[in-house]
Design a protein around this motif. Structure first.
Motif, PDB file in Angstrom:
ATOM      1  N   TYR A   1       0.853  -0.861  -0.080  1.00 21.99           N
ATOM      2  CA  TYR A   1      -0.031  -0.184  -0.160  1.00 21.99           C
ATOM      3  C   TYR A   1       0.873   1.122  -0.077  1.00 21.99           C
ATOM      4  O   TYR A   1       2.170   1.288   0.548  1.00 21.99           O
ATOM      5  N   SER A   2       0.272   2.499  -0.611  1.00 17.50           N
ATOM      6  CA  SER A   2       0.954   3.753  -0.387  1.00 17.50           C
ATOM      7  C   SER A   2       0.110   4.583  -0.141  1.00 17.50           C
ATOM      8  O   SER A   2      -1.187   4.624  -0.264  1.00 17.50           O
ATOM      9  N   VAL A   3       0.695   5.769   0.056  1.00 16.20           N
ATOM     10  CA  VAL A   3      -0.062   7.183   0.184  1.00 16.20           C
ATOM     11  C   VAL A   3       0.075   7.856  -1.254  1.00 16.20           C
ATOM     12  O   VAL A   3       0.904   8.427  -1.503  1.00 16.20           O
ATOM     13  N   PRO A   4      -1.105   7.827  -2.026  1.00 16.09           N
ATOM     14  CA  PRO A   4      -1.125   8.468  -3.235  1.00 16.09           C
ATOM     15  C   PRO A   4      -1.069   9.884  -3.356  1.00 16.09           C
ATOM     16  O   PRO A   4      -1.525  10.603  -2.493  1.00 16.09           O
ATOM     17  N   LEU A   5      -0.305  10.463  -4.385  1.00 16.24           N
ATOM     18  CA  LEU A   5      -0.388  11.937  -4.472  1.00 16.24           C
ATOM     19  C   LEU A   5      -1.477  12.533  -5.170  1.00 16.24           C
ATOM     20  O   LEU A   5      -1.977  11.918  -6.046  1.00 16.24           O
ATOM     21  N   GLN A   6      -1.990  13.586  -4.771  1.00 15.37           N
ATOM     22  CA  GLN A   6      -3.473  14.025  -5.295  1.00 15.37           C
ATOM     23  C   GLN A   6      -2.980  15.292  -6.145  1.00 15.37           C
ATOM     24  O   GLN A   6      -4.204  15.470  -6.857  1.00 15.37           O
TER      25      GLN A   6
ATOM     26  N   HIS B   1       6.335  14.490  -1.846  1.00 14.42           N
ATOM     27  CA  HIS B   1       6.922  14.306  -3.013  1.00 14.42           C
ATOM     28  C   HIS B   1       7.005  12.735  -3.182  1.00 14.42           C
ATOM     29  O   HIS B   1       6.964  12.134  -2.292  1.00 14.42           O
ATOM     30  N   PRO B   2       7.217  12.113  -4.355  1.00 17.26           N
ATOM     31  CA  PRO B   2       7.421  10.761  -4.407  1.00 17.26           C
ATOM     32  C   PRO B   2       8.685  10.287  -3.754  1.00 17.26           C
ATOM     33  O   PRO B   2       9.802  11.052  -3.798  1.00 17.26           O
ATOM     34  N   GLU B   3       8.534   9.288  -3.000  1.00 20.10           N
ATOM     35  CA  GLU B   3       9.890   8.837  -2.338  1.00 20.10           C
ATOM     36  C   GLU B   3      10.807   8.321  -3.370  1.00 20.10           C
ATOM     37  O   GLU B   3      10.848   7.650  -4.291  1.00 20.10           O
ATOM     38  N   ALA B   4      12.431   8.779  -3.072  1.00 17.64           N
ATOM     39  CA  ALA B   4      13.199   8.321  -3.787  1.00 17.64           C
ATOM     40  C   ALA B   4      13.942   7.018  -3.314  1.00 17.64           C
ATOM     41  O   ALA B   4      14.402   7.101  -1.912  1.00 17.64           O
ATOM     42  N   GLU B   5      14.208   6.014  -3.867  1.00 20.40           N
ATOM     43  CA  GLU B   5      14.990   4.986  -3.280  1.00 20.40           C
ATOM     44  C   GLU B   5      16.472   5.218  -3.238  1.00 20.40           C
ATOM     45  O   GLU B   5      17.129   6.196  -4.053  1.00 20.40           O
TER      46      GLU B   5
END
Length: 945
Positions: free
Chosen positions: A273-278, A302-306
């Protein structure tokens, strides 16, 4: 055992603001030929990894700090996010049940067995449940083969063999409900409102690990067992073992033990699961009558950076530098005469599954929410437009290199526990773990390639106007004055249009001391071979106690005291005396103000903090080897060149006033104030500071008191412990301690006569909206101070902790936690206090109090059980074995012994003297000090609705 709502943070990673290929081309001239940004980060070769056929992953590492110890962790990718609607809270509940009966340790035998081995429940033996994982921890001795074997069996039982007995399940409901109840308050009530917003109405917002009251009270036994069968399976689990062990032997043991774990037939898929950006922006203001101050957060997601490659790791360092420099800017803002907030700041970091975030925050002064908002946002607008300066970056790099070099110097002294989080993160997030050598090598190679342009670009990249949440949390009474979303958006627009000047990084470069002190001499030298210490008496009267150790490679700790303190001053001067060291310590030193001093010390591993307590004054310091001279210069300067910065003083007092403005809206604060007022008759020296009392702190008087306390070093005792030799450190001691001013005065702090009443009493405070209560039981009185008596009191404390947990928590399910604590003092009189504390529901206050007194009376009448004495003795042995290899322990022990005029060598015979703890001795000390006429009962009950 706790439920943990920590977000699963990545290692502060970031998206590259240039494409990787562009970055590689741009910086290849700066990178060593052997290093490419596209290289995958190497995995620590010091850990043995494997995967059993059933899917269980294991990590095993040999590490000898501490010696004869091992830490075992079992991680399961099972958290509250996997719960169905009728299972909310069961992942956490299941974690509790693992301590209430497993295949080889039925009912409470697990806790009992480990306590008998010297393992402490709650501090050593523990677990946590988060959204996405549940993790169990067990630190145990490794020098006992049978205990080591059974420790591994415990992990095996936790992996799949919980008994989940129906009776035990029902008993545990009360414990979890009390844990839930204890967490209720202003923060929880507001979080219930804003979590859906900041978690973008994702599944995470509906799956707090603690669960819901309705489900905890009413779930069917089989529902919990089914959850266990579904998710506690080897292909979702990892075993981590780090410590003083034979790795090959451990691997050979665990393979057959864990190899027969079964995955269920038709196992459910473990969804991610993730927290979507809106894409849009959100706003919410929430209030609560018990919220003590207004706090504002701005979260830009922001999207997570690996962090998979060298380039990713390099960008992680870029962000770390950005955060460090931003933090320094905000520290400077708080030193203004009229600071714009109580505290504030911002950083780039991890947020929650799949997201990173740029976060700004501040705690507002009353009625100044706009001013605080403008100050925080303006500073980040300044950073976004003008960036940081080259000198700021050089200081941040210098600090980074110091930390990297310090960590590398201690690589063979690194604690086993410190490896675990990295291996957990590898299992849970798939990020490689750098070895000590690789972390050092990459840090040294990469930090020099980072440019100011790169760091400054992060401001533009992360501080944007989309996916932005603004959250305001405030007291109810301030609700009418809070801004709405349109107003806040207007503030953003105003600040974007504002002409903001660049930051001026004003730097001084001059010697800390105008002239070096005249060195003193050693007039007496005494060795204590049994302690490994040397005592020096200097020509100015300063006494120095040296204990060189090999416990760390680059750690030197210093503690100093002198008799005196605030007790020498009358009530009118008390507050000025109390805050004197804080005022001076925050004002800078010699030619440097506080901001310039911070800049001057950048890149140095050094800390010096003066203090003035009720009966002593002195300082605490720490240093690395190469910065030892700077440390001694700072110590000398705090005696002879202190400063009083009126701007810093005024700003600090303003922030104190603002933080105290709504303090009495907090039920716990009112409860604590009532206890102190009753026990000490409203004496100013024992009451919490009020807004009105802040004005009684006179800066000039505080400065004069500070100078008076440090005007004469002749009665100071300085203890130094760590990685030095006597020949190395003696010249510094002679010059900077031997050169301190001395007048030969003889002082002793007077007995102020501030003690609780002779006879006990009871008070009940009615405050708070939640249906929860707090109980504090105290015994006070005169004490027969001696080494043996202290040991007996420690035993009574430990044994009562065991019995109260067994009775109030395990047997009666009435509390989540309960603690007994003993303390004793030699000065100014031989006195003791013994306290018992727990939280519960209002209807259980009296029944649990009756139970607590029954346990006390059992010890008073019959004495404790021998098995509980054995637990205390084994715990003391195991704890002391580790402590005797720690600099911090020896610093406290030696300094405390000299302060109490005691022979520090008593610690060498401590384990032998544990045989003096018997059923009769503990019974005697319980009857002597837990007398009914000395009992004080304090109860916090909710307000009558």
């Amino acid at each position: 055992m706790l439920f943990n709502q920590r977000f699963t943070y990545a290692m502060v990673a970031s998206l590259l603001f240039l494409s990787l290929s562009q970055a590689s081309a741009r910086y290849r001239d700066l990178l060593p030929d052997s290093l490419r940004l596209t290289d995958t980060l190497p995995m620590d070769s010091g850990v043995v990894r494997g995967k059993l056929p059933n899917g269980l992953v294991y990590y095993i590492r040999h590490n000898e700090e501490p010696k004869d110890r091992v830490v075992m962790y079992l991680a399961t990718k099972v958290g509250s996010i996997l719960e169905n609607e009728n299972e909310k809270g069961l992942a956490h509940f299941l974690e509790h049940m693992q301590f209430n009966g497993t295949k080889h340790f039925p009912k409470n035998e697990l806790v009992d067995y480990l306590q008998r081995a010297g393992v402490r429940f709650g501090s050593d033996l523990n677990a946590y449940t988060s959204f996405d994982e549940t993790v169990y921890q067990l630190p145990i001795p490794s020098d006992d083969p049978e205990l080591l074997k059974n420790g591994l069996q415990v992990m095996r039982d936790w992996a799949q063999d919980a008994l989940l007995d129906g009776e035990e399940i029902d008993k545990e409901r009360g414990v979890v409900l009390n844990e839930m109840l204890g967490g209720r308050g202003a923060q929880q009530r507001m979080r219930d409102q804003y979590f859906p917003m900041i978690l973008n109405h994702s599944r995470y917002a509906e799956r707090l690990p603690i669960g819901t009251k309705e489900i905890i009270e009413g779930f069917d036994h089989e529902t919990l067992r089914a959850f266990h069968r579904k998710w506690y399976r080897p292909n979702l689990q990892a075993l981590i073992v780090v410590g003083d062990i034979d790795v090959s032997a451990m691997e050979a043991q665990l393979k057959p033990l864990f190899g027969d774990l079964k995955n269920p037939v038709d196992e459910p898929v473990r969804d991610e699961y993730s927290v979507p950006l809106q894409g849009g922006n959100q706003f919410m203001a929430v209030t609560d009558p018990e919220m003590p101050q207004t706090v504002v957060q701005v979260i830009v997601k922001h999207p997570e950076a690996e962090v998979k490659t060298v380039g990713d790791y390099r960008m992680q360092l870029v962000k770390s530098l950005f955060n460090q420099m931003a933090g320094a800017r905000f520290a400077e803002l708080t030193r203004q005469a009229d600071p714009p907030f109580i505290q504030g700041g911002g950083s780039i970091g991890g947020f929650l599954r799949g997201l990173d975030a740029f976060t700004m925050y501040f705690a507002s002064k009353p009625g100044e929410i706009k001013r605080g908002f403008e100050a925080v946002v303006t500073e980040f607008e300044r950073i976004k437009r003008h960036g940081f300066t080259s000198t700021e970056l050089e200081r941040a790099k210098s600090n980074f290199l110091t930390s990297v070099e310090s960590a590398y110097a201690e690589r063979d002294k690194r604690k086993s526990e410190s490896y675990v989080d990295s291996y957990l993160n590898h299992f849970l997030e798939g990020e490689n773990v750098l070895s000590n050598d690789d972390r050092y090598r990459l840090g040294k190679q990469l930090i020099g390639t980072i440019t100011l342009e790169e760091v400054n670009a992060l401001g533009t990249q992360y501080y944007v106007d989309s996916n932005r949440d603004v959250l305001i949390m405030a007291p109810d009474k301030d609700k009418a004055g809070l801004p709405d979303e349109n107003t806040v958006n207007g503030w953003f627009d105003e600040l974007k249009a504002l002409d903001i000047t660049a930051y001026d990084d004003n730097i001084q470069d001059e010697p800390l001391l105008e002239q070096q002190p005249q060195a003193g001499t050693v007039i007496n030298r005494t060795e204590r071979p049994e302690l490994g210490t040397t005592e020096l008496t200097l020509s100015n009267g300063v006494k120095v106690v040296l204990k060189p150790t090999d416990f760390k490679n680059d750690e030197i700790n210093i503690a100093a005291f002198s008799p005196g303190g605030t007790a020498l001053y009358n009530d009118t001067d008390f507050l000025s005396a109390t805050y004197a060291a804080t005022v001076v310590g925050g004002s800078g030193l010699g030619p440097y103000d506080a901001t310039q001093l911070t800049k001057y010390l950048s890149g140095k591993k050094v800390s010096v903090r003066p203090y003035i307590s009720e009966r002593n004054e002195g300082f605490n310091a720490s240093s690395g080897k190469k910065d030892l001279q700077t440390t001694f210069e700072l110590i000398y300067a705090y005696f002879v060149a202190p400063r009083l910065d009126m701007e810093v003083f005024q700003g600090y007092m303003q922030r104190i006033k603002a933080s105290l403005a709504n303090r009495l809206d907090d039920p716990d604060a009112v409860f604590a104030d009532t206890i102190n007022a009753v026990l000490y008759n409203n004496n100013i020296r024992r009451t919490s500071l009020t807004v009105e009392q802040v004005d009684l702190i006179n800066p000039q008087r505080a400065y004069d008191i500070y100078k008076a306390r440090f005007a004469d070093a002749s009665d100071f005792t300085v203890t130094i412990v760590g990685s030095f030799t006597e020949p190395e450190i003696t010249p510094l001691i002679l010059q900077y301690l031997g050169g301190l001013p001395a007048a030969g005065r003889k002082e002793q702090a007077p007995d102020l006569g501030i003690y609780p009443p002779e006879k006990g009493l009871q008070r009940t405070v009615y405050r708070g909206k939640e249906q929860k209560s707090s109980v504090r039981l105290y015994y006070f009185g005169n004490y027969d101070y001696s080494e043996d008596e202290n040991m007996q009191m420690d035993a009574l404390e430990s044994i009562l902790n065991i019995k109260l947990i067994e009775r109030l928590r395990e047997a009666e399910s009435g509390v989540y936690g309960v603690s007994a604590s003993a303390s004793y003092a030699k000065s100014p009189r031989y006195r003791y206090s013994f306290g018992i504390a727990y939280g519960t529901s209002p209807d259980m206050v009296e029944p649990l109090m009756v139970s607590a007194f029954e346990e006390i009376n059992k010890i008073k009448q019959q004495g404790p059980e021998q098995t509980d004495i054995d637990k205390f003795i084994n715990e003391q042995k195991r704890v002391l074995e580790v402590q005797l290899r720690e600099n911090s322990f020896w610093l406290g022990h030696l300094s405390g012994s000299y302060q109490n005029n005691e022979d520090p060598a008593y610690i060498l015979n401590y384990l032998d003297k544990l045989r003096n703890v018997t059923v009769e001795s503990v019974k005697t000390v319980a009857n002597k000090y837990l007398a009914e006429d000395r009992l004080f009962k304090f109860v916090l009950m909710p307000e009558v609705q």
